[in-house]
Design a protein around this motif. Structure first.
Motif, PDB file in Angstrom:
ATOM      1  N   GLY A 119       0.826  -1.268   0.004  1.00 17.73           N
ATOM      2  CA  GLY A 119      -0.035  -0.008   0.140  1.00 17.73           C
ATOM      3  C   GLY A 119       0.680   1.205  -0.040  1.00 17.73           C
ATOM      4  N   ILE A 120       1.908   1.111   0.763  1.00 19.42           N
ATOM      5  CA  ILE A 120       2.833   2.523   0.741  1.00 19.42           C
ATOM      6  C   ILE A 120       3.381   2.702  -0.508  1.00 19.42           C
ATOM      7  N   PHE A 121       3.963   1.626  -1.230  1.00 26.47           N
ATOM      8  CA  PHE A 121       4.890   1.847  -2.396  1.00 26.47           C
ATOM      9  C   PHE A 121       3.907   2.110  -3.605  1.00 26.47           C
ATOM     10  N   ALA A 135      12.265   4.644  -0.830  1.00 23.63           N
ATOM     11  CA  ALA A 135      11.257   4.753  -1.704  1.00 23.63           C
ATOM     12  C   ALA A 135      10.569   6.162  -1.641  1.00 23.63           C
ATOM     13  N   LEU A 136      11.083   6.988  -0.392  1.00 24.57           N
ATOM     14  CA  LEU A 136      10.502   8.412  -0.527  1.00 24.57           C
ATOM     15  C   LEU A 136      10.915   9.385  -1.610  1.00 24.57           C
ATOM     16  N   PRO A 142       4.092  13.634  -1.877  1.00 26.66           N
ATOM     17  CA  PRO A 142       3.630  12.782  -0.904  1.00 26.66           C
ATOM     18  C   PRO A 142       4.150  13.121   0.436  1.00 26.66           C
ATOM     19  N   HIS A 143       3.192  12.994   1.480  1.00 25.58           N
ATOM     20  CA  HIS A 143       3.647  12.998   2.914  1.00 25.58           C
ATOM     21  C   HIS A 143       3.205  11.447   3.366  1.00 25.58           C
ATOM     22  N   GLN A 201      15.163   8.551  12.721  1.00 27.26           N
ATOM     23  CA  GLN A 201      16.249   9.216  12.141  1.00 27.26           C
ATOM     24  C   GLN A 201      15.650   9.998  11.016  1.00 27.26           C
ATOM     25  N   ARG A 202      14.690   9.560  10.056  1.00 29.02           N
ATOM     26  CA  ARG A 202      14.438  10.111   8.828  1.00 29.02           C
ATOM     27  C   ARG A 202      13.054  11.112   8.800  1.00 29.02           C
ATOM     28  N   ALA A 203      12.412  10.809   9.958  1.00 25.70           N
ATOM     29  CA  ALA A 203      11.141  11.468  10.063  1.00 25.70           C
ATOM     30  C   ALA A 203      11.329  13.161  10.298  1.00 25.70           C
TER      31      ALA A 203
END
Length: 195
Positions: free
Chosen positions: A41-43, A75-76, A56-57, A107-109
């Motif tokens: 679903g995310i991808f 993938a972001l 996208p957020h 770390q990425r958020a």
């Protein structure tokens, strides 16, 4: 979808009655909200947003293993943002692979939503430099017009009557969802011993 609009991709339990309420105002801020579940679903949502020119957020309401978290971060797309709701983090991240995944996500958020102040201390113990990205907003079930809807009356006589139980009946209770993280088997075993 319109180019330049933000696509808010909410990952988590779509059956949770508080999820639609939590994200209900986003359409007023140029967000289109899409509820998805799991990695596929995310991808899929990220690819669709990229194809339509949306920015996208991604908002995670669940934890992933280190391998899954690495794939999500990779993938972001450029300009995409990431946020996460940290649910009682010190208790919900129970396996080493999930702890590693949580660290990768944190770390990425761009924003870390904390439901409890104890999670703030836990996150800071993992990484002191992400404190400015954290904010505490209690779960809607704790406050406001819906606050306390999960709670039974505090009086034992009233509580037992509400549940249709005898006043002297032995009872063992569990608050929350039934999952392996709640150690339900241990609770059942302890109840059998106590009875």
């Amino acid at each position: 979808p319109m180019p330049g609009h933000r696509r808010f991709i909410a990952v988590g339990s779509v059956s949770n009655p508080y999820v639609p309420m939590m994200y209900s105002q986003l359409d007023q801020h140029r967000f289109s909200v899409h509820f998805v579940h799991g990695l596929p679903g995310i991808f899929s949502a990220l690819a669709e947003a990229t194809a339509t020119g949306e920015i996208p957020h991604l908002h995670l309401d669940t934890w992933f293993t280190a391998e899954e978290a690495t794939k999500i971060v990779a993938a972001l797309p450029h300009r995409a943002t990431l946020s996460v709701t940290a649910h009682d983090l010190e208790y919900n991240v129970t396996r080493p692979d999930e702890l590693s995944g949580a660290r990768i996500i944190l770390q990425r958020a761009d924003a870390i939503h904390l439901l409890t102040l104890s999670s703030r201390r836990y996150v800071l113990s993992m990484n002191q430099f992400i404190g400015q990205r954290m904010f505490h907003v209690p779960h809607p079930s704790y406050v406001g017009s819906l606050g306390g809807k999960y709670a039974l009356p505090q009086d034992r006589v009233v509580s037992r009557r509400t549940l249709g139980r005898a006043q002297d009946e032995f009872a063992v209770g569990l608050v929350g969802r039934i999952s392996d993280r709640k150690n339900v088997n241990l609770l059942i075993a302890a109840g059998e011993i106590l009875q």
